[in-house]
Write an enzyme that holds these catalytic residues in place. Structure first.
Site, PDB file in Angstrom:
ATOM      1  N   ASP A  34      -1.162   3.394   6.454  1.00 48.72           N
ATOM      2  CA  ASP A  34      -1.857   2.159   6.824  1.00 48.72           C
ATOM      3  C   ASP A  34      -1.403   1.730   8.216  1.00 48.72           C
ATOM      4  O   ASP A  34      -0.206   1.579   8.464  1.00 48.72           O
ATOM      5  CB  ASP A  34      -1.548   1.047   5.817  1.00 48.72           C
ATOM      6  CG  ASP A  34      -2.068   1.363   4.420  1.00 48.72           C
ATOM      7  OD1 ASP A  34      -2.881   2.309   4.287  1.00 48.72           O
ATOM      8  OD2 ASP A  34      -1.666   0.677   3.465  1.00 48.72           O
ATOM      9  N   ASP A  87     -12.456  -2.721  -3.689  1.00 50.47           N
ATOM     10  CA  ASP A  87     -11.161  -3.391  -3.798  1.00 50.47           C
ATOM     11  C   ASP A  87     -11.291  -4.509  -4.829  1.00 50.47           C
ATOM     12  O   ASP A  87     -12.121  -5.411  -4.670  1.00 50.47           O
ATOM     13  CB  ASP A  87     -10.743  -3.964  -2.445  1.00 50.47           C
ATOM     14  CG  ASP A  87     -10.604  -2.867  -1.386  1.00 50.47           C
ATOM     15  OD1 ASP A  87     -10.329  -1.719  -1.760  1.00 50.47           O
ATOM     16  OD2 ASP A  87     -10.784  -3.174  -0.194  1.00 50.47           O
TER      17      ASP A  87
END
EC number: 5.3.1.16
Length: 238
Positions: free
Chosen positions: A8, A129
């Site tokens: 990330d 998500d």
């Protein structure tokens, strides 16, 4: 099932966040390539790269992404974060990604998703998500008021490369996975399931494999040493 280390990106560095909060950064590796080399040395060959800054509209880590995807021939990368137009989809795929992850616009604009999925069949992965059961967007900051089951139904006819389902309420907390959620997705959808959020133990990975997941994205547990990277790679490296 394959285990997939997460890389990330934030401000050019590789980070890990707790609970999806940009104010709760727990891990930082200044050079993302160091993270890639570390996991590659253990035997991992598939990686999940997210541009956190692009997801929030706060900038871009395109240069860092290209350094990762061009590092070694034969590695596989899924790349996402702020991919909200066809030009960016094309750029990510031409930049070396095996597949591109689209989230916010895919959830909000199914016609656009259908267009890019048909243009690049089996190379577009939709990020769903989930907080509780609601699908959230815009870097986990906005609710969609849509239940995961409704989103799965909309995705079913499309030629997708898979679904990346992240249990945001489990993300970065080292508290185990939301197994009922992942079981439901695997049972309901024909698409490949990439499961993310809360992977903490080898037992979590085995449970996801038994549930029918194609891949499991691992972040915090690898970066903190909670999970033995060598043991994970031995059993699950793709």
């Amino acid at each position: 099932m394959i285990a997939i280390p997460a890389i990330d990106l934030r401000e050019g560095a590789c980070v890990q966040l707790v609970g999806g909060s940009y104010d709760a950064e727990k891990v930082r590796v200044n050079d993302p390539l160091d993270a890639l080399k570390r996991w590659r040395d253990f035997g991992f060959r598939t990686f999940h790269v997210v541009d956190l800054d692009a997801a929030l509209g706060k900038g871009s880590n395109s240069d860092a992404i290209f350094r990762l995807t061009s590092y070694e021939r034969g590695l596989t990368f899924t790349v996402g974060g702020g991919v909200r137009d066809a030009e960016r989809v094309e750029a990510v795929l031409e930049g070396g990604a095996s597949s591109v992850v689209v989230g916010t616009r895919a959830i909000e604009d199914t016609a656009w998703l259908a267009d890019v999925a048909n243009r690049y069949p089996n190379r577009v992965v939709v990020a769903a998500d989930v907080k509780g059961r609601e699908v959230v967007t815009r870097g986990w900051t906005a609710g969609s008021a849509r239940d995961i089951r409704d989103v799965l139904a909309a995705m079913e006819p499309l030629p997708l490369g898979g679904l990346l389902v992240t249990a945001v309420h489990k993300e970065g907390q080292l508290s185990g996975v939301d197994l009922p959620l992942m079981q439901e997705v695997a049972r309901t959808s024909r698409h490949r399931l990439y499961a993310s959020g809360g992977v903490t133990t080898l037992e979590d990975l085995r449970a996801l494999a038994e549930a029918g997941a194609y891949g499991a994205v691992i972040g915090m547990a690898l970066y903190t040493g909670k999970l033995d990277a060598r043991a994970v790679a031995r059993e699950f490296a793709g």
